[in-house]
Design a protein around this motif. Sequence first.
Motif, short mmCIF file in Angstrom:
data_model
loop_
_atom_site.label_atom_id
_atom_site.label_comp_id
_atom_site.label_asym_id
_atom_site.label_seq_id
_atom_site.Cartn_x
_atom_site.Cartn_y
_atom_site.Cartn_z
N VAL A 1 0.86 -1.18 0.00
CA VAL A 1 0.00 0.00 0.00
C VAL A 1 0.90 1.24 0.00
N THR A 2 0.69 2.12 -0.97
CA THR A 2 1.49 3.34 -1.07
C THR A 2 0.73 4.49 -0.42
N VAL A 3 1.35 5.12 0.56
CA VAL A 3 0.73 6.23 1.28
C VAL A 3 1.38 7.52 0.80
N VAL A 4 0.56 8.40 0.24
CA VAL A 4 1.06 9.64 -0.36
C VAL A 4 0.66 10.82 0.51
N GLY A 5 1.66 11.52 1.04
CA GLY A 5 1.37 12.73 1.81
C GLY A 5 0.93 13.86 0.90
N LEU A 6 -0.15 14.52 1.29
CA LEU A 6 -0.75 15.56 0.45
C LEU A 6 -0.92 16.82 1.28
N GLY A 7 -0.43 17.93 0.77
CA GLY A 7 -0.59 19.20 1.47
C GLY A 7 -1.85 19.93 1.04
N ALA A 8 -2.07 21.09 1.67
CA ALA A 8 -3.25 21.88 1.34
C ALA A 8 -3.22 22.38 -0.10
N GLY A 9 -2.02 22.42 -0.70
CA GLY A 9 -1.90 22.85 -2.09
C GLY A 9 -2.35 21.80 -3.09
N GLY A 10 -2.56 20.57 -2.60
CA GLY A 10 -3.09 19.52 -3.46
C GLY A 10 -2.10 19.01 -4.48
N TRP A 11 -2.61 18.69 -5.66
CA TRP A 11 -1.84 18.04 -6.73
C TRP A 11 -0.61 18.83 -7.13
N SER A 12 -0.72 20.12 -7.17
CA SER A 12 0.40 20.95 -7.64
C SER A 12 1.60 20.88 -6.71
N PRO B 1 -9.32 -2.90 8.22
CA PRO B 1 -8.81 -4.20 7.73
C PRO B 1 -9.65 -4.77 6.59
N ALA B 2 -10.98 -4.72 6.72
CA ALA B 2 -11.84 -5.28 5.67
C ALA B 2 -11.72 -4.49 4.38
N LEU B 3 -11.60 -3.16 4.47
CA LEU B 3 -11.46 -2.34 3.27
C LEU B 3 -10.21 -2.72 2.50
N LEU B 4 -9.10 -2.89 3.20
CA LEU B 4 -7.85 -3.23 2.53
C LEU B 4 -7.86 -4.66 1.99
N ASP B 5 -8.43 -5.58 2.76
CA ASP B 5 -8.49 -6.97 2.30
C ASP B 5 -9.30 -7.09 1.01
N ALA B 6 -10.33 -6.27 0.87
CA ALA B 6 -11.18 -6.33 -0.33
C ALA B 6 -10.43 -5.89 -1.58
N LEU C 1 -1.37 2.23 9.34
CA LEU C 1 -1.23 1.16 8.35
C LEU C 1 -0.02 0.28 8.65
N VAL C 2 1.06 0.87 9.12
CA VAL C 2 2.24 0.07 9.46
C VAL C 2 1.92 -0.86 10.62
N ARG C 3 1.19 -0.37 11.62
CA ARG C 3 0.81 -1.24 12.74
C ARG C 3 -0.09 -2.38 12.27
N LEU C 4 -0.93 -2.11 11.28
CA LEU C 4 -1.88 -3.11 10.79
C LEU C 4 -1.23 -4.11 9.83
N LEU C 5 -0.42 -3.61 8.90
CA LEU C 5 0.10 -4.44 7.82
C LEU C 5 1.56 -4.83 7.98
N GLY C 6 2.30 -4.08 8.78
CA GLY C 6 3.74 -4.28 8.87
C GLY C 6 4.46 -3.34 7.93
N ALA C 7 5.68 -2.95 8.29
CA ALA C 7 6.42 -1.95 7.52
C ALA C 7 6.72 -2.41 6.10
N ALA C 8 6.88 -3.71 5.89
CA ALA C 8 7.23 -4.21 4.56
C ALA C 8 6.11 -4.03 3.55
N ARG C 9 4.88 -3.90 4.01
CA ARG C 9 3.74 -3.77 3.10
C ARG C 9 3.28 -2.33 2.93
N VAL C 10 4.02 -1.38 3.47
CA VAL C 10 3.61 0.03 3.37
C VAL C 10 4.78 0.85 2.82
N CYS C 11 4.52 1.58 1.75
CA CYS C 11 5.50 2.51 1.18
C CYS C 11 4.99 3.92 1.43
#
Length: 403
Positions: free
Chosen positions: A7-18, A64-69, A92-102
């Motif tokens: 699962v890739t977690v992308v930090g997003l600021g108030a400026g959004g996409w730009s 957990p159910a959302l990600l499993d789906a 997410l790291v606590r739930l999935l482990g660090a190896a499954r989260v980028c």
Amino acid sequence: MRSEDVVTVVGLGAGGWSDLSGTGRSALDAAEVIFGSARQLALLPDSVAARRVPWPSPLLPALPALLDAERGRAVSVLASGDPMFHGIGATLVRLLGAARVCVLPHPSSVSLAAARMGWDLAGTDVVTLVTAPVETLARWLNPGRRILVLSAGAQTPAAVAGLLAARGYASSEMTVLEQLGGPGERAVAGTAGGWVAPAGDPLNVIAVRCGDGPPGPCVAGLPDDAYAGDGQLTKREVRAVTLAALAPVPGRLLWDVGAGSGSIGIEWMRSHPSCRAVAIESSADRVTTITLNAANLGVPGLRVVHGRAPEALDGLPDPDTIFIGGGVTRDGVLDRCLAALRPGGRLVANAVTVESEAVLAAAYAKYGGDLTRLTVQRGAPVGGFTGWRSFMPVTIWSVTLCR
């Protein structure tokens, strides 16, 4: 591990996409499913083809159910700022482990706030009120300190101003930084005592420069008059020695059995933000007092249990450390507390009567540890002179279990 399992977690600021880096944009462009809040998802351009799934409320039970789906699909998650700073990334790291989260971080709101204020972040206290009562801030107040407060919403600045004024810090300077890093960024400044600004944007960080006010000592042994109560209080000098014997360690849980005014559990929690405590007290009036004292001294998270040990201990989370301040002569209390401790756990008990001293002497003979007797004398007026007024001697037994 397959890329679809990460699962890739992308930090997003108030400026959004730009404001996103090329790496962040590429991750979202490649995603098949993107989770985030409705506000965050709305910041993505139409060119992002992934299916967008807003978080439900409450989130944690459903996560957990959302990600499993979505296993086998390229999944991205939007986070505010730095995902590992009070964010979904750590969850997410606590739930999935660090190896499954980028994690692809963006500057946190705290980093942006420090930059705007010109404050050295290493010398600034950070307090989150996102899920904590405003009284939590009280623990951090001291003259001249700089504090960045993570806000729960548009009403938080007024609540912070009210607490500062009520605690003697009305002269403190407040700057509310809204929509940091976005096109709608705005700063509103004033003093706590004169705060009249209307509720603004819910996305804000509050910068507080504490003015003159009553200092809050950082070591054990707060003044006795810091506590409300009926006199059932471990006196300051004894409290300092007792806390030293308890030896608070970050993240540890304390049972404060026979809590009285709650002073031991409160000062245990004040020793480090991650320290937790449960106060057990049989008097309903004292339960109310403990709750009041905990809020006034900045640890409203202290859990208070109304009941009498040992029965009231059933069902409580396992402790790392136990203090028995009252009830040690009651059948089963000491045995139940010793049984609750895991190997390496620590117990400290105080006694002021001959009967309770006898219990501690027998326990010392059986389990070892340390036995200490304190006598405290304070200077007091004797006519036109000063004499020594003695308090009742206190016997302290402390032991670390090695079973």
